[in-house]
Design a protein around this motif. Structure first.
Motif, PDB file in Angstrom:
ATOM      1  N   UNK A 381       0.856  -1.196   0.000  1.00 26.93           N
ATOM      2  CA  UNK A 381       0.000   0.000   0.000  1.00 26.93           C
ATOM      3  C   UNK A 381       0.889   1.242   0.000  1.00 26.93           C
ATOM      4  N   UNK A 382       0.884   1.975  -1.123  1.00 28.23           N
ATOM      5  CA  UNK A 382       1.639   3.223  -1.198  1.00 28.23           C
ATOM      6  C   UNK A 382       0.700   4.410  -1.365  1.00 28.23           C
ATOM      7  N   UNK A 383       1.275   5.570  -1.620  1.00 26.60           N
ATOM      8  CA  UNK A 383       0.449   6.788  -1.742  1.00 26.60           C
ATOM      9  C   UNK A 383      -0.553   6.676  -2.883  1.00 26.60           C
ATOM     10  N   UNK A 384      -0.095   6.205  -4.039  1.00 24.84           N
ATOM     11  CA  UNK A 384      -1.006   6.111  -5.179  1.00 24.84           C
ATOM     12  C   UNK A 384      -2.099   5.085  -4.945  1.00 24.84           C
ATOM     13  N   UNK A 385      -1.745   3.994  -4.298  1.00 22.31           N
ATOM     14  CA  UNK A 385      -2.753   2.965  -4.008  1.00 22.31           C
ATOM     15  C   UNK A 385      -3.777   3.494  -3.013  1.00 22.31           C
ATOM     16  N   UNK A 386      -3.304   4.235  -2.038  1.00 23.68           N
ATOM     17  CA  UNK A 386      -4.227   4.830  -1.073  1.00 23.68           C
ATOM     18  C   UNK A 386      -5.203   5.783  -1.789  1.00 23.68           C
ATOM     19  N   UNK A 403      -2.406  -5.195  -9.642  1.00 21.51           N
ATOM     20  CA  UNK A 403      -3.057  -4.091  -8.952  1.00 21.51           C
ATOM     21  C   UNK A 403      -4.542  -4.442  -8.854  1.00 21.51           C
ATOM     22  N   UNK A 404      -5.052  -4.492  -7.624  1.00 21.98           N
ATOM     23  CA  UNK A 404      -6.450  -4.904  -7.427  1.00 21.98           C
ATOM     24  C   UNK A 404      -7.158  -3.904  -6.521  1.00 21.98           C
ATOM     25  N   UNK A 405      -8.485  -3.852  -6.667  1.00 18.46           N
ATOM     26  CA  UNK A 405      -9.296  -3.071  -5.739  1.00 18.46           C
ATOM     27  C   UNK A 405      -9.146  -3.660  -4.338  1.00 18.46           C
ATOM     28  N   UNK A 406      -9.275  -2.828  -3.310  1.00 21.30           N
ATOM     29  CA  UNK A 406      -9.097  -3.305  -1.927  1.00 21.30           C
ATOM     30  C   UNK A 406     -10.039  -4.466  -1.606  1.00 21.30           C
ATOM     31  N   UNK A 407     -11.252  -4.424  -2.167  1.00 16.91           N
ATOM     32  CA  UNK A 407     -12.201  -5.492  -1.898  1.00 16.91           C
ATOM     33  C   UNK A 407     -11.754  -6.828  -2.490  1.00 16.91           C
TER      34      UNK A 407
END
Length: 423
Positions: A381-386, A403-407
């Motif tokens: 989890x980085x800045x862009x992912x957040x 790269x996936x959605x948090x869900x």
């Protein structure tokens, strides 16, 4: 530096996972047969063990940790579990509950004895007690539970040995015959057996000194002196076990080290540790509760030495427990720290092992840490992912990532772990 007490040890990760795995298996198997856990005090009045285990047994005479409390009462750290169960049965009126009563326990025991492989002065036992049933079927059930538990751990080479001790009324006849047969060679017995000669001659059969074993090898087996009812009982136990496909071997000089046993007694030995190394022992004790002041309630049970058991666990069980998949969560930057913990919780509740990096490492250092702890996949989890509500899930073995959605993180991590396991 302060060191641990001799005879004790620290059980460290990842070995503690094996202990938890064994104990969880015990709870599952025992519970499936209707055994509920009882939790007993770690210390009891010394009189309990003197009256139950036997004043002239090695446990009471040489091995107990006994001390006086501040009011001068003699207390003992428990050396075994059955006596405490019997005391609790009487004190708590457990005879009023539906019978038979099925109980299990797991916990530490204490004996001051010679240190050797798999044996400690503080050790753990796993046991069950079946109270209120005098039939051979009850004995068969206890051994079936034992066999099932060991099979669930993956054992297929442990040996169950069994004998018939007869009833207490048979004991004087057997002891007289034993002493008469050994009398011509009495001087050749070891010093412990010389002491046992008058105090507790039955224990001579339990001696591990080679010369003593040679001397008793040709004596009359205790089962030959047992009364007809006791013989019929143990023979019925053997037939029942045979019907269930459980192989046992008669051991004509097996007596166990506790005075309360009668009729059926048994042990489990490990070929790896040697025939003299007992992993489990048990038997019937129909007079114990009455001898302690309770009603006449029959009982049978066993206790497994967990330390020894863990030492000889099959490789398949070890790999299943120690090889569980780890998915590391690596948040990058202070803003992602708590979000990383939230994701760690989500993965953990989904059944994955998902430790989070909490020291503020960089991505490179975080990936290195993940490799050291044996992670199969990493969630980043980085800045862009957040900002995007996403996470990166990286396959450490293949070097590939998604790269996936948090869900979708849980599903993706599970898939990667499964692929790695299959590979």
């Amino acid at each position: 530096m302060i060191r641990k007490v001799k005879g004790t040890r620290d059980v460290l990760p990842p070995d503690t996972r094996l202990w938890v795995g064994v104990e969880n298996t015990a709870h599952r198997v025992f519970g499936g047969f209707g055994y509920d856990e009882i939790r007993l005090p770690v210390m009891e009045p010394t009189e309990l063990y003197v009256r139950s285990v036997g004043e002239n047994t090695d446990i009471v005479a040489k091995e107990m940790y006994t001390f006086a409390d501040r009011k001068g009462r003699s207390l003992t750290l428990r050396p075994e579990g059955t006596a405490g169960v019997a005391r609790s049965f009487i004190e708590n009126g457990l005879g009023q509950r539906p019978q038979p009563l099925r109980l299990s326990y797991i916990g530490p025991m204490f004996r001051y004895e010679k240190m050797q492989r798999g044996r400690y002065r503080q050790f753990a036992q796993i046991g069950i007690e079946l109270l209120g049933a005098a039939t051979p079927t009850a004995d068969v059930e206890v051994l079936l539970v034992l066999h099932t538990f060991l099979a669930e751990l993956g054992f297929d080479d442990l040996v169950i040995v069994l004998n018939n001790l007869g009833d207490p009324e048979d004991r004087p006849v057997f002891i007289d015959r034993l002493k008469s047969e050994l009398e011509p060679r009495r001087a050749e017995l070891c010093s412990d057996c010389q002491r046992r000669w008058d105090a507790n001659p039955l224990r001579i059969l339990d001696c591990k000194v080679p010369r003593c074993r040679e001397l008793v090898a040709d004596t009359t087996p205790v089962a030959d002196v047992a009364n007809d009812e006791a013989k019929a009982h143990v023979e019925a136990v053997e037939r029942g076990l045979d019907d269930l496909g459980i192989t046992v071997r008669r051991s004509p000089r097996l007596v166990r080290g506790l005075d309360y046993y009668l009729r059926t007694v048994f042990e489990v030995v490990s070929p790896e540790l040697g025939e003299d190394t007992v992993i489990c022992g048990g038997g019937r004790y129909d007079r114990l509760i009455a001898d302690l002041g309770g009603a006449s309630v029959p009982g049978i049970g066993f206790a497994i030495g967990e330390d020894r058991l863990v030492e000889v666990l099959p490789e398949g069980f070890r790999q299943a427990v120690l090889g569980r998949p780890v998915v590391a969560v690596v948040p990058i930057g202070a803003e992602a720290a708590t979000a990383g913990l939230a994701l760690s919780r989500r993965l953990a509740l989904a059944g994955l092992t998902a430790p989070a990096e909490v020291t503020g490492r960089s991505l490179k250092a975080g990936l290195k840490w993940a490799g050291k702890i044996g992670a199969r996949a990493v969630v980043i989890l980085g800045e862009s992912e957040m900002r995007d509500g996403t996470a990166i899930v990286r396959d450490l073995a293949k070097g590939e990532q998604e790269v996936v959605e948090l869900e979708g993180v849980v599903e993706c991590a599970r898939r990667m772990v499964a692929e790695l396991a299959d590979g």
